[in-house]
Design a protein around this motif. Structure first.
Motif, PDB file in Angstrom:
ATOM      1  N   VAL A   1      45.827  14.683  31.833  1.00 44.69           N
ATOM      2  CA  VAL A   1      44.084  15.590  32.472  1.00 44.69           C
ATOM      3  C   VAL A   1      44.750  17.235  32.167  1.00 44.69           C
ATOM      4  N   PRO A   2      43.371  17.651  31.102  1.00 44.91           N
ATOM      5  CA  PRO A   2      43.756  19.253  31.063  1.00 44.91           C
ATOM      6  C   PRO A   2      43.491  19.600  32.711  1.00 44.91           C
ATOM      7  N   ALA A   3      44.659  20.597  32.660  1.00 40.20           N
ATOM      8  CA  ALA A   3      44.651  21.608  33.656  1.00 40.20           C
ATOM      9  C   ALA A   3      43.458  22.745  33.136  1.00 40.20           C
ATOM     10  N   GLU A   4      42.726  23.253  34.406  1.00 41.84           N
ATOM     11  CA  GLU A   4      42.180  24.764  34.207  1.00 41.84           C
ATOM     12  C   GLU A   4      43.085  25.318  33.901  1.00 41.84           C
ATOM     13  N   PRO A   5      42.444  26.488  32.865  1.00 46.59           N
ATOM     14  CA  PRO A   5      42.732  27.739  32.455  1.00 46.59           C
ATOM     15  C   PRO A   5      43.055  28.597  34.055  1.00 46.59           C
ATOM     16  N   ALA A   6      44.329  29.369  34.345  1.00 44.94           N
ATOM     17  CA  ALA A   6      44.682  30.216  35.392  1.00 44.94           C
ATOM     18  C   ALA A   6      43.950  31.470  35.226  1.00 44.94           C
ATOM     19  N   ASP A   7      43.647  32.370  35.970  1.00 39.98           N
ATOM     20  CA  ASP A   7      43.021  33.931  36.230  1.00 39.98           C
ATOM     21  C   ASP A   7      43.915  34.380  35.389  1.00 39.98           C
ATOM     22  N   CYS A   8      43.212  35.418  34.689  1.00 39.92           N
ATOM     23  CA  CYS A   8      44.011  36.370  34.226  1.00 39.92           C
ATOM     24  C   CYS A   8      44.199  37.063  35.468  1.00 39.92           C
ATOM     25  N   LYS A   9      45.557  37.725  35.174  1.00 37.86           N
ATOM     26  CA  LYS A   9      46.605  38.992  36.448  1.00 37.86           C
ATOM     27  C   LYS A   9      45.815  39.917  37.103  1.00 37.86           C
ATOM     28  N   PRO A  10      46.021  40.955  35.185  1.00 34.42           N
ATOM     29  CA  PRO A  10      45.461  42.231  35.397  1.00 34.42           C
ATOM     30  C   PRO A  10      43.739  42.194  35.930  1.00 34.42           C
ATOM     31  N   CYS A  11      42.592  41.296  36.142  1.00 38.13           N
ATOM     32  CA  CYS A  11      41.755  41.510  36.280  1.00 38.13           C
ATOM     33  C   CYS A  11      41.191  40.523  36.769  1.00 38.13           C
ATOM     34  N   GLY A  12      41.729  39.783  37.639  1.00 35.35           N
ATOM     35  CA  GLY A  12      41.083  38.947  38.423  1.00 35.35           C
ATOM     36  C   GLY A  12      40.126  38.076  37.978  1.00 35.35           C
ATOM     37  N   GLY A  13      40.565  37.331  36.952  1.00 37.80           N
ATOM     38  CA  GLY A  13      38.810  36.301  36.281  1.00 37.80           C
ATOM     39  C   GLY A  13      37.842  36.798  36.241  1.00 37.80           C
ATOM     40  N   THR A  14      37.984  38.250  35.627  1.00 37.70           N
ATOM     41  CA  THR A  14      36.625  39.134  35.830  1.00 37.70           C
ATOM     42  C   THR A  14      36.028  39.264  34.551  1.00 37.70           C
ATOM     43  N   GLY A  15      37.148  40.171  34.026  1.00 42.32           N
ATOM     44  CA  GLY A  15      36.906  40.376  32.577  1.00 42.32           C
ATOM     45  C   GLY A  15      36.724  41.876  32.433  1.00 42.32           C
ATOM     46  N   ASN A  16      36.676  42.181  33.763  1.00 39.97           N
ATOM     47  CA  ASN A  16      36.420  43.777  33.466  1.00 39.97           C
ATOM     48  C   ASN A  16      38.041  45.031  34.584  1.00 39.97           C
ATOM     49  N   VAL A  17      38.068  45.967  34.183  1.00 37.65           N
ATOM     50  CA  VAL A  17      39.173  46.585  34.987  1.00 37.65           C
ATOM     51  C   VAL A  17      38.882  47.863  34.592  1.00 37.65           C
ATOM     52  N   ALA A  18      39.263  48.372  36.166  1.00 37.16           N
ATOM     53  CA  ALA A  18      38.791  50.524  36.168  1.00 37.16           C
ATOM     54  C   ALA A  18      39.688  50.523  34.916  1.00 37.16           C
ATOM     55  N   VAL A  19      38.857  52.008  34.629  1.00 40.57           N
ATOM     56  CA  VAL A  19      39.316  53.182  33.292  1.00 40.57           C
ATOM     57  C   VAL A  19      39.367  54.118  34.190  1.00 40.57           C
ATOM     58  N   THR A  20      40.471  55.157  34.063  1.00 43.85           N
ATOM     59  CA  THR A  20      40.034  56.362  35.005  1.00 43.85           C
ATOM     60  C   THR A  20      39.337  57.291  33.864  1.00 43.85           C
ATOM     61  N   VAL A  21      38.239  58.152  33.739  1.00 43.84           N
ATOM     62  CA  VAL A  21      37.890  58.376  33.793  1.00 43.84           C
ATOM     63  C   VAL A  21      38.068  60.081  33.470  1.00 43.84           C
ATOM     64  N   ARG A  22      38.806  60.602  32.587  1.00 49.79           N
ATOM     65  CA  ARG A  22      38.978  62.242  32.591  1.00 49.79           C
ATOM     66  C   ARG A  22      38.073  62.996  31.448  1.00 49.79           C
ATOM     67  N   VAL A  23      37.985  63.923  32.157  1.00 49.24           N
ATOM     68  CA  VAL A  23      36.907  65.270  31.647  1.00 49.24           C
ATOM     69  C   VAL A  23      37.741  66.589  31.163  1.00 49.24           C
ATOM     70  N   GLY A  24      37.712  67.708  30.489  1.00 48.05           N
ATOM     71  CA  GLY A  24      37.826  68.914  31.050  1.00 48.05           C
ATOM     72  C   GLY A  24      39.207  69.019  30.059  1.00 48.05           C
ATOM     73  N   ARG A  25      39.584  70.410  30.241  1.00 45.16           N
ATOM     74  CA  ARG A  25      40.843  70.454  28.862  1.00 45.16           C
ATOM     75  C   ARG A  25      42.429  70.322  29.712  1.00 45.16           C
TER      76      ARG A  25
END
Length: 63
Positions: A15-39
């Motif tokens: 029986v094919p096993a369900e694919p595991a969740d991605c570790k960096p995003c926890g299965g959501t597909g999104n990760v937090a990215v820091t926004v940087r501004v200025g010189r």
């Protein structure tokens, strides 16, 4: 004299096993990215970004 049976049982398919969740995003597909501004490139917040490990699918890659 009785003859011996030589038939074999059909092999069970695994029986094919369900694919595991991605570790960096926890299965959501999104990760937090820091926004940087200025010189000085100071961080001001975070926004959602695409997970590069799974490319937004949320499942771990096989390799």
């Amino acid at each position: 004299m009785a003859t011996k049976r030589t038939t074999t049982k059909p092999a069970k398919t695994p029986v094919p096993a369900e694919p595991a969740d991605c570790k960096p995003c926890g299965g959501t597909g999104n990760v937090a990215v820091t926004v940087r501004v200025g010189r000085k490139r100071r961080p001001v917040g975070q926004q959602d970004g695409l997970c590069l490990a799974c490319l937004g699918s949320g499942t771990a890659s096989e390799s």
